[in-house]
Design a protein around this motif. Structure first.
Motif, PDB file in Angstrom:
ATOM      1  N   ALA A 242       6.205   4.347   4.952  1.00  0.00           N
ATOM      2  CA  ALA A 242       7.117   5.164   4.141  1.00  0.00           C
ATOM      3  C   ALA A 242       7.429   4.494   2.813  1.00  0.00           C
ATOM      4  O   ALA A 242       7.574   5.170   1.783  1.00  0.00           O
ATOM      5  CB  ALA A 242       8.405   5.431   4.915  1.00  0.00           C
ATOM      6  N   ASP A 243       7.543   3.164   2.798  1.00  0.00           N
ATOM      7  CA  ASP A 243       7.779   2.449   1.541  1.00  0.00           C
ATOM      8  C   ASP A 243       6.615   2.668   0.582  1.00  0.00           C
ATOM      9  O   ASP A 243       6.803   2.887  -0.618  1.00  0.00           O
ATOM     10  CB  ASP A 243       7.945   0.947   1.801  1.00  0.00           C
ATOM     11  CG  ASP A 243       9.190   0.613   2.602  1.00  0.00           C
ATOM     12  OD1 ASP A 243      10.206   1.301   2.443  1.00  0.00           O
ATOM     13  OD2 ASP A 243       9.137  -0.346   3.401  1.00  0.00           O
ATOM     14  N   VAL A 244       5.393   2.585   1.109  1.00  0.00           N
ATOM     15  CA  VAL A 244       4.201   2.795   0.293  1.00  0.00           C
ATOM     16  C   VAL A 244       4.120   4.245  -0.173  1.00  0.00           C
ATOM     17  O   VAL A 244       3.804   4.526  -1.336  1.00  0.00           O
ATOM     18  CB  VAL A 244       2.938   2.394   1.082  1.00  0.00           C
ATOM     19  CG1 VAL A 244       1.669   2.847   0.378  1.00  0.00           C
ATOM     20  CG2 VAL A 244       2.912   0.883   1.297  1.00  0.00           C
ATOM     21  N   ALA A 245       4.416   5.169   0.723  1.00  0.00           N
ATOM     22  CA  ALA A 245       4.368   6.591   0.371  1.00  0.00           C
ATOM     23  C   ALA A 245       5.387   6.923  -0.712  1.00  0.00           C
ATOM     24  O   ALA A 245       5.129   7.777  -1.576  1.00  0.00           O
ATOM     25  CB  ALA A 245       4.615   7.445   1.613  1.00  0.00           C
ATOM     26  N   PRO A 255       4.768  15.301  -4.045  1.00  0.00           N
ATOM     27  CA  PRO A 255       5.690  15.160  -2.915  1.00  0.00           C
ATOM     28  C   PRO A 255       5.325  13.969  -2.037  1.00  0.00           C
ATOM     29  O   PRO A 255       4.147  13.638  -1.868  1.00  0.00           O
ATOM     30  CB  PRO A 255       5.517  16.478  -2.155  1.00  0.00           C
ATOM     31  CG  PRO A 255       5.023  17.444  -3.182  1.00  0.00           C
ATOM     32  CD  PRO A 255       4.156  16.646  -4.101  1.00  0.00           C
ATOM     33  N   GLN A 256       6.342  13.333  -1.486  1.00  0.00           N
ATOM     34  CA  GLN A 256       6.106  12.177  -0.621  1.00  0.00           C
ATOM     35  C   GLN A 256       5.467  12.616   0.688  1.00  0.00           C
ATOM     36  O   GLN A 256       5.852  13.622   1.283  1.00  0.00           O
ATOM     37  CB  GLN A 256       7.422  11.457  -0.341  1.00  0.00           C
ATOM     38  CG  GLN A 256       7.258  10.148   0.404  1.00  0.00           C
ATOM     39  CD  GLN A 256       8.556   9.372   0.493  1.00  0.00           C
ATOM     40  OE1 GLN A 256       9.471   9.570  -0.299  1.00  0.00           O
ATOM     41  NE2 GLN A 256       8.648   8.476   1.477  1.00  0.00           N
ATOM     42  N   SER A 469      -8.139  12.349  -0.409  1.00  0.00           N
ATOM     43  CA  SER A 469      -7.378  12.631   0.818  1.00  0.00           C
ATOM     44  C   SER A 469      -6.177  11.694   0.983  1.00  0.00           C
ATOM     45  O   SER A 469      -5.644  11.564   2.086  1.00  0.00           O
ATOM     46  CB  SER A 469      -8.290  12.511   2.044  1.00  0.00           C
ATOM     47  OG  SER A 469      -8.715  11.164   2.238  1.00  0.00           O
ATOM     48  N   ASP A 470      -5.718  11.081  -0.099  1.00  0.00           N
ATOM     49  CA  ASP A 470      -4.672  10.055  -0.031  1.00  0.00           C
ATOM     50  C   ASP A 470      -3.413  10.547   0.681  1.00  0.00           C
ATOM     51  O   ASP A 470      -2.831   9.832   1.497  1.00  0.00           O
ATOM     52  CB  ASP A 470      -4.307   9.577  -1.433  1.00  0.00           C
ATOM     53  CG  ASP A 470      -5.492   9.069  -2.213  1.00  0.00           C
ATOM     54  OD1 ASP A 470      -6.442   9.851  -2.432  1.00  0.00           O
ATOM     55  OD2 ASP A 470      -5.483   7.895  -2.621  1.00  0.00           O
ATOM     56  N   GLN A 471      -2.977  11.767   0.338  1.00  0.00           N
ATOM     57  CA  GLN A 471      -1.742  12.300   0.915  1.00  0.00           C
ATOM     58  C   GLN A 471      -1.889  12.439   2.433  1.00  0.00           C
ATOM     59  O   GLN A 471      -1.001  12.058   3.195  1.00  0.00           O
ATOM     60  CB  GLN A 471      -1.440  13.654   0.280  1.00  0.00           C
ATOM     61  CG  GLN A 471      -0.022  14.155   0.520  1.00  0.00           C
ATOM     62  CD  GLN A 471       0.930  13.723  -0.571  1.00  0.00           C
ATOM     63  OE1 GLN A 471       0.612  12.841  -1.366  1.00  0.00           O
ATOM     64  NE2 GLN A 471       2.100  14.325  -0.615  1.00  0.00           N
ATOM     65  N   GLY A 477      -1.179   7.627   8.400  1.00  0.00           N
ATOM     66  CA  GLY A 477      -0.674   6.265   8.486  1.00  0.00           C
ATOM     67  C   GLY A 477       0.726   6.201   9.070  1.00  0.00           C
ATOM     68  O   GLY A 477       1.049   5.296   9.854  1.00  0.00           O
ATOM     69  N   LEU A 478       1.566   7.154   8.703  1.00  0.00           N
ATOM     70  CA  LEU A 478       2.914   7.217   9.291  1.00  0.00           C
ATOM     71  C   LEU A 478       2.830   7.431  10.799  1.00  0.00           C
ATOM     72  O   LEU A 478       3.589   6.827  11.576  1.00  0.00           O
ATOM     73  CB  LEU A 478       3.708   8.347   8.630  1.00  0.00           C
ATOM     74  CG  LEU A 478       4.158   8.103   7.185  1.00  0.00           C
ATOM     75  CD1 LEU A 478       4.555   9.416   6.519  1.00  0.00           C
ATOM     76  CD2 LEU A 478       5.322   7.113   7.143  1.00  0.00           C
TER      77      LEU A 478
END
Length: 492
Positions: A242-245, A255-256, A469-471, A477-478
């Protein structure tokens, strides 16, 4: 809880900035249950307490405290706060900061002040983030250990100070693991955010680069000391995904990313990237596979034929040729015209980096460069595209590194290691084996902590996805982080 944290109303139990997530600290500062000055004071104290990690090159103490006090005054006056007001970050010292030195950890640039601030960083500071410090790195970012033998000194791993933190963004990763900040910026050419993230038990993202242009997620041309314009990118690291996002969303103004379910998600396990693991890494990776299967993920055994053979025709051919033009262009754009490629090379202190620059100056790989860019790199990209499509997988899953952190080499900066008691092999090549191919293809990659090995050292698992596809990768990852659990913090 940190002694002396001041609550400014509301809850009497503000979050501890040494352990809390970025969002929890931001919320507390903006609500007034934690003063920004108290947060800054605690982080600066931790930085000084852990100075022997050599994770930082420049501590921005006075400016950070002044900015924190202004946040508290603005909040008390009822003024609206910027969204990242109260977030303190470290920034790898090859990323331009016009208001403080950018040394790249090399003697020729000690005290250098560029005329520009890197765009990715400026997006964060414009949103209210405060640069607490410039982070140490492998000299000129040309290495994977962060054993910097210049004035910057070798960065130490917070889990074992005799071992490497990985590189080249080792200072950023070590500072996060040590609780100095919750997140920060590094750079990645062949694994330089993801390898230190894996070895220090934090999260590291290499965003999409693709073929440049609109495929490049972060644009910092000539605002970061370069290795390769084809491969380089700024990348965020954090205590949690979440910190990275959060950083990614502000840098990209999107948007995060939010957590997704792993139920039915197909993740590919390329055989080549699972082969030859050190047994202590393999045991953690196998346990991670079991947890992900239990969470509903579908793990697909597969391979990418010719992956390493193709990658070997690209890697050094690009990274040891492009600096010839890229470094002079950076110096000119940054107003650092008193330096040159030759003056920087002449002052390099780390033997391993001296060797790399000797190859660059002799242009050893120049003749092979056109084929690397025009033939082999497109072929590598096709190998990945076919692997995703033919196996119907959303991302590839594999251990970020073959080994956990190894002892430092204080003579060369980077020498040899042994995997499972085998013969000595090159440290650099061993640690980037799994991260380098995706880098050369321009893919996004995310390293997430998977657990500690039997020696108490962190092991990371990486997700690589298709370009763009980063998002989705951050959302996965979360979910990966939720399934695997957080690793225990180092005992400092």
């Amino acid at each position: 809880m940190v002694t002396g944290l001041s609550a400014c109303g509301g809850s009497d139990d503000p979050p501890d900035p040494l352990t809390a997530s970025s969002s929890d600290v931001l919320e507390a500062v903006q609500r007034g249950t934690l003063s920004a000055e108290a947060c800054a004071t605690a982080l600066i104290a931790r930085a000084k307490q852990q100075a022997d990690l050599n994770s930082l090159i420049f501590l921005n103490e006075a400016a950070a405290l002044a900015a924190a006090r202004q946040i508290d005054l603005d909040r008390q006056a009822g003024k609206p706060l910027k969204p990242l007001a109260g977030l303190f970050i470290v920034v790898k010292d090859n990323i331009n900061t016009a208001d403080m030195p950018t040394t790249s950890g090399t003697p020729a640039l000690q005290g250098a002040r560029p005329s520009t601030t890197a765009p990715s960083l400026k997006r964060l500071t414009d949103a209210g983030a405060i640069v607490l410090a410039k982070a140490n790195l492998h000299e000129l970012a040309f290495g994977i250990t962060s054993t910097n033998l210049s004035f910057a000194k070798p960065v130490k791993n917070p889990y074992d100070k005799a071992r490497i933190p990985g590189g080249s963004s080792g200072g950023t990763a070590a500072a996060i693991a040590a609780g100095i900040v919750s997140c920060g910026l590094g750079t990645d050419t062949g694994g330089s955010t993801r390898v230190p993230a894996a070895l220090c038990g934090v999260v590291g993202l290499r965003p999409s680069v693709g073929n440049g242009g609109t495929q490049r997620r972060y644009t910092d041309t000539n605002a970061v000391m370069p290795i390769s314009h084809t491969r380089d990118t700024v990348g965020p690291l954090g205590r949690t995904v979440a910190d990275v996002a959060l950083l990614d969303s502000v840098i990209t103004q999107t948007p995060q990313a939010r957590i997704t379910s792993l139920q039915g998600v197909r993740l590919g396990l390329p055989a080549a990237l699972w082969a030859g693991l050190d047994t202590s890494v393999a045991s953690v990776a196998q346990a991670a596979k079991a947890k992900l299967t239990a969470a509903g993920a579908v793990l697909v055994e597969m391979d990418i034929p010719g992956l390493f053979a193709t990658n070997d025709l690209i890697s050094f051919q690009v990274a040891l040729h492009e600096p010839l033009a890229d470094i002079p262009a950076y110096l000119a754009a940054s107003g650092l015209t008193s330096q040159s490629m030759a003056s920087i090379a002449a002052a390099i202190a780390s033997p391993d980096v001296q060797g790399a620059f000797a190859a660059i100056q002799a242009d050893v790989f120049g003749p092979a460069y056109p084929d690397a860019i025009n033939i082999h790199r497109p072929l590598l990209q096709k190998l990945y595209a076919d692997a995703f499509a033919q196996n119907k997988v959303e991302a590839l899953l594999f251990p970020t590194t073959l080994l956990a952190a190894t002892p430092m080499d204080l003579e060369k900066g980077s020498g040899t290691v042994s995997v499972n008691g085998g013969p000595p092999v090159d440290t650099f090549g061993t640690y980037i084996r799994n991260t380098d191919p995706g880098s050369n293809a321009g893919l996004p990659g995310l390293s997430v902590p998977a657990g500690l090995n039997a020696a108490g050292l962190p092991v990371g698992m990486e997700l690589d996805g298709p370009v763009g596809s980063d998002q989705r990768l951050l959302s996965l990852g979360l979910a990966l982080e939720a399934a695997l659990g957080r690793v225990p913090a180092p005992k400092l």
